[in-house]
Design a protein around this motif. Structure first.
Motif, short mmCIF file in Angstrom:
data_model
loop_
_atom_site.label_atom_id
_atom_site.label_comp_id
_atom_site.label_asym_id
_atom_site.label_seq_id
_atom_site.Cartn_x
_atom_site.Cartn_y
_atom_site.Cartn_z
N VAL A 142 123.25 98.83 6.53
CA VAL A 142 124.27 99.82 6.17
C VAL A 142 123.70 101.23 6.36
CG1 VAL A 142 125.69 100.74 4.29
CG2 VAL A 142 125.51 98.27 4.62
N CYS A 143 122.44 101.42 5.97
CA CYS A 143 121.77 102.70 6.17
C CYS A 143 121.73 103.05 7.66
CB CYS A 143 120.36 102.66 5.59
SG CYS A 143 119.43 104.19 5.80
N ALA A 144 121.35 102.09 8.50
CA ALA A 144 121.27 102.32 9.95
C ALA A 144 122.64 102.68 10.52
CB ALA A 144 120.72 101.09 10.65
N THR A 145 123.68 102.03 10.03
CA THR A 145 125.04 102.32 10.50
C THR A 145 125.42 103.76 10.15
OG1 THR A 145 125.67 100.00 10.22
CG2 THR A 145 127.46 101.61 10.36
N ILE B 11 118.14 93.40 0.66
CA ILE B 11 117.39 94.56 1.16
C ILE B 11 117.70 94.80 2.63
CG2 ILE B 11 115.07 95.45 1.60
CD1 ILE B 11 114.24 93.84 -0.99
N PHE B 12 117.76 93.73 3.41
CA PHE B 12 118.08 93.88 4.84
C PHE B 12 119.49 94.41 5.03
CE2 PHE B 12 119.37 92.18 9.02
CZ PHE B 12 118.40 92.79 9.80
N SER B 13 120.43 93.95 4.23
CA SER B 13 121.80 94.46 4.29
C SER B 13 121.83 95.94 3.96
CB SER B 13 122.71 93.69 3.32
OG SER B 13 122.77 92.34 3.68
N TYR B 14 121.07 96.35 2.97
CA TYR B 14 120.95 97.76 2.60
C TYR B 14 120.47 98.57 3.81
CZ TYR B 14 119.54 101.83 -0.19
OH TYR B 14 119.40 103.09 -0.71
N GLY B 15 119.46 98.06 4.49
CA GLY B 15 118.93 98.74 5.67
C GLY B 15 119.93 98.82 6.80
N LYS C 98 122.79 103.59 -2.55
CA LYS C 98 122.46 102.93 -3.83
C LYS C 98 123.74 102.64 -4.62
CE LYS C 98 119.66 102.18 -7.54
NZ LYS C 98 118.95 100.94 -7.72
N SER C 99 124.66 103.59 -4.65
CA SER C 99 125.93 103.40 -5.36
C SER C 99 126.73 102.24 -4.78
CB SER C 99 126.77 104.68 -5.32
OG SER C 99 126.12 105.72 -5.97
N ILE C 100 126.79 102.19 -3.46
CA ILE C 100 127.52 101.09 -2.79
C ILE C 100 126.92 99.75 -3.18
CG2 ILE C 100 127.94 100.00 -0.54
CD1 ILE C 100 128.26 102.87 0.61
N PHE C 101 125.60 99.66 -3.11
CA PHE C 101 124.96 98.37 -3.38
C PHE C 101 124.97 98.00 -4.86
CE2 PHE C 101 124.18 98.29 0.98
CZ PHE C 101 123.89 96.98 1.30
N GLU C 102 124.94 98.98 -5.72
CA GLU C 102 125.08 98.68 -7.15
C GLU C 102 126.47 98.10 -7.42
OE1 GLU C 102 122.83 98.96 -9.81
OE2 GLU C 102 121.39 99.19 -8.17
N ASN D 32 117.02 106.23 13.65
CA ASN D 32 118.25 105.70 13.06
C ASN D 32 118.24 104.20 12.80
OD1 ASN D 32 119.47 108.24 13.12
ND2 ASN D 32 120.10 107.93 15.22
N LEU D 33 117.58 103.46 13.65
CA LEU D 33 117.59 102.00 13.51
C LEU D 33 116.29 101.43 12.96
CD1 LEU D 33 119.44 100.87 16.77
CD2 LEU D 33 120.38 101.33 14.49
N VAL D 34 115.27 102.28 12.83
CA VAL D 34 113.98 101.76 12.39
C VAL D 34 113.41 102.56 11.22
CG1 VAL D 34 111.66 101.07 13.11
CG2 VAL D 34 113.54 100.95 14.75
N ILE D 35 112.92 103.75 11.49
CA ILE D 35 112.13 104.48 10.50
C ILE D 35 112.93 104.85 9.25
CG2 ILE D 35 110.75 106.55 10.10
CD1 ILE D 35 110.03 106.40 13.13
N ILE D 36 114.10 105.43 9.42
CA ILE D 36 114.90 105.82 8.25
C ILE D 36 115.37 104.59 7.46
CG2 ILE D 36 116.99 106.99 7.44
CD1 ILE D 36 116.56 109.00 9.78
N PRO D 37 115.97 103.59 8.12
CA PRO D 37 116.40 102.41 7.35
C PRO D 37 115.25 101.65 6.69
CG PRO D 37 117.49 102.43 9.47
CD PRO D 37 116.46 103.52 9.50
#
Length: 187
Positions: A71-74, A65-69, A175-179, A106-111
């Motif tokens: 990647v989202c932040a990036t 989950i943290f990795s997902y976040g 989601k596609s990347i992490f799947e 970008n680094l907090v709320i969205i991820p």
């Protein structure tokens, strides 16, 4: 053919203009942003969500989950830099004066919100519905509230609907990347 008439700026000229812009940004930040109500909102929005997330995160899936976040932040930082550089949107108030993108978003709320959606909605059908709600929340509720507080400005060539579509695409790509990653990793 007519290039001798045009003046192409040198790297030195570009760097001089960037230096002027940096000084203007810092002066604006000290005079207008620092310790203002909007600055405190941004500051608290940078800290508080992590405490909430820590209470909610599935500790057994923490790394995933943290990795997902992250990647989202990036992706968010990259897209925000592109959007602000092309003046599609801007942030009049900043938590840090020399950084164009909105760090709390970008680094907090969205991820963090993306991690929560990813954690609680694992199958695609539910994930798509949750991502739709997440996109509506950010595009049609949070963005307009930030505009009302004069913390966000839409450029001439951007709209809430474009943000909405962007959030949906971001969610589906992540989601596609992490799947795909989960399928290739050993159990």
């Amino acid at each position: 053919m007519f290039s001798f008439i045009l003046h192409y700026p040198s790297n030195i000229e570009i760097e001089q203009e960037k230096e002027k812009l940096t000084h203007l940004s810092i002066d604006h930040w000290y005079q207008h942003d620092f310790l203002s109500t909007n600055w405190w909102i941004l500051f608290l929005a940078t800290i508080i969500p992590y405490f909430i997330w820590w209470k909610l995160v599935d500790k057994n899936r923490f790394f995933e989950i943290f990795s997902y976040g992250m990647v989202c932040a990036t992706f968010c930082m990259l897209l925000d830099v592109i959007g602000t550089e092309f003046m599609l949107w801007s942030y009049p108030d900043k938590i840090i004066p020399i950084i164009t993108p909105l760090i709390p978003a970008n680094l907090v709320i969205i991820p963090i919100s993306a991690m929560i959606v990813y954690q609680y909605f694992s199958n695609w059908k539910h994930f798509m519905l949750a991502t739709l709600g997440w996109s509506i929340l950010f595009s049609y509720i949070i963005e307009p509230l930030f505009i009302l507080r004069k913390m966000f400005e839409l450029g001439e060539h951007w709209s809430h609907t474009r943000s909405f579509i962007g959030f949906i695409i971001l969610g589906f790509i992540l989601k596609s990347i992490f799947e795909k990653i989960k399928k290739t990793l050993p159990n």
